[in-house]
Every structure is written in C-alpha cells, then in structure tokens.
Design a protein around this motif. Structure first.
Motif, PDB file in Angstrom:
ATOM      1  N   LEU A  19       0.821  -1.210   0.000  1.00 15.17           N
ATOM      2  CA  LEU A  19       0.000   0.000   0.000  1.00 15.17           C
ATOM      3  C   LEU A  19       0.855   1.260   0.000  1.00 15.17           C
ATOM      4  O   LEU A  19       0.396   2.310  -0.456  1.00 15.17           O
TER       5      LEU A  19
ATOM      6  N   VAL B 235      -8.795  -6.133  -3.441  1.00 12.63           N
ATOM      7  CA  VAL B 235      -9.542  -4.919  -3.741  1.00 12.63           C
ATOM      8  C   VAL B 235     -11.026  -5.232  -3.642  1.00 12.63           C
ATOM      9  O   VAL B 235     -11.509  -6.171  -4.266  1.00 12.63           O
ATOM     10  N   ARG B 236     -11.717  -4.458  -2.841  1.00  8.18           N
ATOM     11  CA  ARG B 236     -13.162  -4.651  -2.720  1.00  8.18           C
ATOM     12  C   ARG B 236     -13.900  -3.764  -3.717  1.00  8.18           C
ATOM     13  O   ARG B 236     -13.318  -2.836  -4.295  1.00  8.18           O
ATOM     14  N   LYS B 237     -15.175  -4.021  -3.901  1.00  9.38           N
ATOM     15  CA  LYS B 237     -15.989  -3.198  -4.773  1.00  9.38           C
ATOM     16  C   LYS B 237     -15.931  -1.745  -4.291  1.00  9.38           C
ATOM     17  O   LYS B 237     -16.068  -1.477  -3.101  1.00  9.38           O
ATOM     18  N   GLY B 238     -15.706  -0.829  -5.209  1.00  2.86           N
ATOM     19  CA  GLY B 238     -15.554   0.554  -4.821  1.00  2.86           C
ATOM     20  C   GLY B 238     -14.117   1.021  -4.858  1.00  2.86           C
ATOM     21  O   GLY B 238     -13.796   2.127  -4.462  1.00  2.86           O
ATOM     22  N   ASN B 239     -13.222   0.134  -5.329  1.00  5.63           N
ATOM     23  CA  ASN B 239     -11.824   0.503  -5.544  1.00  5.63           C
ATOM     24  C   ASN B 239     -11.049   0.703  -4.247  1.00  5.63           C
ATOM     25  O   ASN B 239     -10.056   1.426  -4.209  1.00  5.63           O
ATOM     26  N   GLU B 240     -11.467   0.048  -3.164  1.00  7.17           N
ATOM     27  CA  GLU B 240     -10.786   0.182  -1.893  1.00  7.17           C
ATOM     28  C   GLU B 240      -9.994  -1.077  -1.585  1.00  7.17           C
ATOM     29  O   GLU B 240     -10.455  -2.196  -1.847  1.00  7.17           O
ATOM     30  N   PRO B 241      -8.790  -0.939  -1.011  1.00  9.76           N
ATOM     31  CA  PRO B 241      -8.004  -2.122  -0.642  1.00  9.76           C
ATOM     32  C   PRO B 241      -8.633  -2.846   0.545  1.00  9.76           C
ATOM     33  O   PRO B 241      -9.332  -2.248   1.367  1.00  9.76           O
ATOM     34  N   ILE B 242      -8.388  -4.131   0.615  1.00  7.09           N
ATOM     35  CA  ILE B 242      -8.908  -4.946   1.702  1.00  7.09           C
ATOM     36  C   ILE B 242      -7.833  -5.936   2.128  1.00  7.09           C
ATOM     37  O   ILE B 242      -7.044  -6.410   1.306  1.00  7.09           O
TER      38      ILE B 242
END
Length: 258
Positions: free
Chosen positions: A171, A197-204
C-alpha cells in the motif's frame, strides 16, 4: 520456510484475549489449527502476568516468537521491555507504530531515530532484539527516500532490525520482494498479510493466498535475507478471525512451506 516457522500475531484475535480464560481458550484454538508459534500483541499487560502467558503458550505447544510492546514504553522505558521479554521467554519485540511521529518534520524523525537506536542498544545488551514494524506512513519521502529507508540507514544494524509487513509495503507503493532483499541480514521477522480490492476501488486485507500478493516470491526473498519467523496477521477479518487464520494456515501449509 518450514511449518514450524509459521506464526500468527494475536492482534488478529485481540477481541478474544481480553481475559485470562479467553486467552487460554484462544491459544488452544490456535494450536488446534496447527500453528506452533505466536507473537503476543493486542493484549493489555494487566490481563495476565507475562509468566502466566508463557505458561499457557507452552501448555499448548506454542513458542512465543516475538511481541509488540507499547511504542512509548520501547522509546522511554526499554528496561521494562527487557524485563517483560525475559518473563515471556522470547528474544524479539517490535516497535509497533510511530503514533507521535511526524515524518515531515526533521526534528520529530531525528528524535525517533535516536530513541530507537538507544532502545535497541538496551535490548541488545540484555541479549534481546528490537525490530521495527512498518505501516504505509513509513513510505513518506524526504530527501528522495522513504522514511523506512532512512530508518534502515541511520540506525545501527546491531541495535535495530526490522519486521516488514507485506500489506503495508504494497500500500506504500512498493514491492515487498524488493524490501525483503533490501533488509538482508536485518529481517528476522516478516508479517504476512495479503492485499485485495473490494468493490468501490478500496483495498482490503485478505487471508494469505486469497489476495493479489505473490507470496512464493516474497517467501523466497525473505528466506534469502535470513528471516526466522513468518507471522500471519489480518487486522480485519470478514467473519470469525479464527476462520481467517485457518484459511491462511492451510494455504501456507499447502503452497508455501518446504
């Protein structure tokens, strides 16, 4: 990497180690999954005496490979850290987070470097080892280099080693393989944490093997650099953290150990 070198950090199960009974039950669950080592973190010091923590771990066949101790205690009271590590019977601890440090401020970062070097010397004289655990903020740059590189270059290799975290390196905009290579001889501990990457372009944060990191290359580089402990961490889990820890362990056992 051997299976006996695979550990987990108890920060992942911090909500399940806040009483002595919960800690005992959790260590039993961890051992049943197959882990043979733990890094103690996320557990207030007043929950159980360190000697009792060590006894519970030993009863479940778990080596305490390292700890995280409070950042300010490490910097300001390293003698207390020495005492705790000796009671736990472990060699390594890690400075967990630079909460009061402003890497954009020269005085702030220089003070941190001096304090880390001093604290590391206190631990070294007791036969113990201080390491540094990074997040993404250590990749703030000054003078063309990320803060983590300055920490490496401006502290003594005798006084400070490192515990890089694969998720946070990624990251921060870097390849974990490159940092494992850069830390050759100074990386006894490695945090394994996968990135998705989760829906919405956010890292997970993902279980090991369920995200996008190339762990075969990471482990190979870490082994070449002399890593001793490979520590699974998942700060947030989609459900029961013990289920996530089992998924990670099973993947590691099937795909990454030799």
């Amino acid at each position: 990497m051997k299976i006996e070198q695979v550990a987990l950090i108890t920060y992942t199960i911090r909500d399940f180690i806040q009483t002595p009974d919960d800690f005992r039950q959790s260590m039993q669950k961890i051992a049943e999954i197959g882990y043979q080592a733990v890094q103690i973190s996320g557990m207030p010091h007043d929950v159980m005496p360190a000697t009792e923590i060590a006894a519970v771990c030993a009863e479940n066949g778990l080596t305490i490979c390292a700890t995280h101790e409070p950042s300010l205690m490490i910097l300001n009271e390293p003698e207390k850290v020495v005492e705790r590590l000796q009671q736990l019977g472990t060699k390594y601890t890690a400075y967990p987070f630079p909460s009061d440090v402003d890497f954009s401020n020269a005085q702030s970062r220089e003070k941190l470097i001096q304090q880390l070097d001093h604290a590391g010397s206190v631990l070294r004289e007791a036969g113990l080892v201080l390491t540094y655990h990074n997040h993404a903020n250590e990749f703030y740059k000054w003078d063309g280099k990320p803060a983590l590189q300055h920490l490496i270059e401006q502290t003594s290799p005798e006084n400070l080693l490192f515990e890089p975290d694969t998720y946070w390196v990624q990251l921060g905009g870097y390849n974990p393989v490159d940092w494992c290579k850069l830390l050759q001889g100074r990386m006894p501990l490695l945090h394994l944490k996968d990135v998705g990457v989760r829906k919405g372009n956010e890292p997970i944060m993902h279980e090991i093997g369920y995200g996008n990191l190339d762990f075969k290359s990471i482990i190979a580089a870490a082994e070449e650099s002399g890593c001793e402990w490979y520590i699974v961490e998942q700060d947030t889990c989609p459900g029961d953290p013990f289920d996530s820890l089992k998924l990670s362990f099973d993947y590691i056992k099937a795909n990454l150990v030799s």
